[in-house]
Write an enzyme that holds these catalytic residues in place. Structure first.
Site, PDB file in Angstrom:
ATOM      1  N   HIS A  81       0.835  -1.201   0.000  1.00 25.85           N
ATOM      2  CA  HIS A  81       0.000   0.000   0.000  1.00 25.85           C
ATOM      3  C   HIS A  81       0.875   1.258   0.000  1.00 25.85           C
ATOM      4  CE1 HIS A  81      -3.174   2.790   1.140  1.00 25.85           C
ATOM      5  NE2 HIS A  81      -4.041   1.834   0.925  1.00 25.85           N
ATOM      6  N   ILE A 166      11.441  15.657   6.941  1.00 20.70           N
ATOM      7  CA  ILE A 166      10.606  14.549   7.411  1.00 20.70           C
ATOM      8  C   ILE A 166      11.146  14.017   8.733  1.00 20.70           C
ATOM      9  CG2 ILE A 166      10.122  13.879   5.005  1.00 20.70           C
ATOM     10  CD1 ILE A 166      11.683  11.225   5.701  1.00 20.70           C
TER      11      ILE A 166
END
Lengths: 308, 308
Positions: A81, A166
């Site tokens: 996914h 991030i």
């Protein structure tokens, strides 16, 4: 009473300890009810569904993101996914006596707190989005965790909260408000995924099909059957029944029939009632005046011993 | 929270003053919510639907019967519907966290009080019935108000509460516990009532058709169309969808098709969900784990301004 739903998605679908920790985090937050936990090994992803009052949901959403950040390391993550964060996406959904504005404001407060306290950059999406492009979660997530370090430096991709950097292990997170959607899949009596893809392309809104309907064609792991996997994003416009009939009609053109359907996750009774209305041709039907549940009554199942 | 429904039927459908008085009586009782009032001129009959806790419903049912007795004189009453009392029939229905036993006991307390304080003889019916024959309301009501003075003296027809003497103006009353039923009618594209009667005779349980389904053929006053008028008494056994399909199938044999259907009164979301399940072929569907309303959440209609 106001009730808001939150359906955070986490990039962990294999380690039961971590999944249980997430479920417990939801369960021990006051004002919150844990409705369900669903994990997928192949996707290596879990979805937790909670509902509750505004302050409870606000706290639970933050704590869930914190638990995920402390226990999931995206650098070790593999799964089919698309994903970009430990807590990948956190949607807030108005259910009862609640408007979308409440959920938009809630998403912004939670997003800011995630950035400030957990040092995870946050992108607002769907109804909370700060520009047109970010309404679409797929556009935000494109490139995944691996591409995010560079993407976040691009002109268009300054996060809504947090720095242009991030979180090393937890990535970034999408937070937003959206309406309830129904994950509704129809299985075909064929293994030919091309047919499912053609049907999906024809019936979805983006292909000029049914308004507000999303659809893709997929192949089922176990049975090898082809499936039209749909999101009914506004059942008042295109009902589950409309979507089902459209798949059935299109399938006929390929000499294929429908085997069955499935609902993934939770569904409002209104959506089922709307399908029953269309299917049974009930005239002048109004959920709010005909259905006992609209009055806040939760009609119990009949006692089995009294089955006639 | 326990919720019981009560749907008393009154022999007055024309005099608005009396109908309003009945509605007000229900509204001013603590612990009771008035869901609806429905009156029919031809039947000269009104149905009041209330829901609430046990003590509230107990008090409201008695007060409604009292108000009816004080304001309705059966000796002046004309109407096409069979009837035998001012408050003709008072059913108690378990809705939420409540079993049929609670409603049986409630019906007996209310029945005794009606007989003691209002001097109206009471027959217990359906699940409260004291013998097999009295389970059937039609058997109790046979002969109507006009025949009741003599009937009540027959060996079999000693009332369950009160004396063997009808109330001169208010007649007698049937009180009992039953499960929720759905009044579900299907209109045909024919004015031939014989066809509706034949379809009804074939599909109802008493004709060897669908279990727990009651059906009759009627002619609609306004349009002159024929209608199969049904009671879905147990939607877990025979759903609205089963009944609809059976009418449609049978109608075909006469070259007749279905125009539309209608629901009269209130319906539990479970009954509509069950029809949607069968219609959409949803596999492994469980109302209690899939539907948000099963968790006591009452999902609001989406804000119209947000329609996509």
């Amino acid at each position: 009473m106001q009730i808001i739903e939150c359906v955070p998605n986490f990039s962990e679908g294999r380690n039961e300890k971590v999944i249980n920790l997430l479920a417990q985090t939801a369960q021990k937050t006051a004002g919150v009810m844990l409705l369900g936990v669903s994990s997928d090994y192949d996707h290596n992803r879990s979805v937790i569904t909670i509902a509750g009052n505004e302050s409870g949901i606000e706290e639970a959403a933050f704590l869930l993101c914190k638990t995920a950040a402390e226990n999931i390391d995206l650098r070790q993550h593999e799964g089919v996914h698309p994903r970009m964060g430990a807590a990948d996406v956190i949607p807030f959904i108005p259910l009862q006596n609640c408007g979308i504005e409440t959920c938009i404001n809630l998403s912004k407060r939670v997003g800011k707190r995630i950035a400030d306290e957990l040092k995870i950059p946050v992108f607002l999406y769907e109804h909370s989005a700060t520009n047109e492009e970010r309404k679409n979660l797929a556009a935000i997530r494109k490139g995944g965790f691996e591409g995010m370090s560079e993407k976040i430096l691009l002109e268009n991709w300054q996060p809504d909260y947090g720095e242009r950097k991030i979180n090393q292990s937890a990535g970034v997170c999408a937070v937003g408000a959206r309406y309830a959607l129904i994950a509704f899949n129809v299985n075909l009596n064929t293994g030919d995924i091309k047919i499912a893809k053609k049907i999906a392309a024809k019936i979805r809104e983006s292909g000029g099909g049914l308004k507000t309907l999303k659809a893709i064609g997929v192949s089922l792991n176990g049975s090898g059957l082809a499936q039209v996997s749909m999101n009914v994003t506004n059942y008042e416009v295109t009902s589950m029944h409309d979507a089902f009939c459209a798949v059935k009609e299109e399938a006929k053109r390929y000499g294929v029939s429908v085997l069955c359907s499935e609902v993934v996750g939770f569904v409002p009774a209104r959506a089922l009632a709307e399908s029953a209305r269309r299917c049974l041709m009930i005239k002048d039907f109004n959920y709010d005046t005909y259905v006992l549940e609209a009055f806040g009554i939760c009609v119990s199942k009949r006692e089995p011993s009294q089955m006639e």
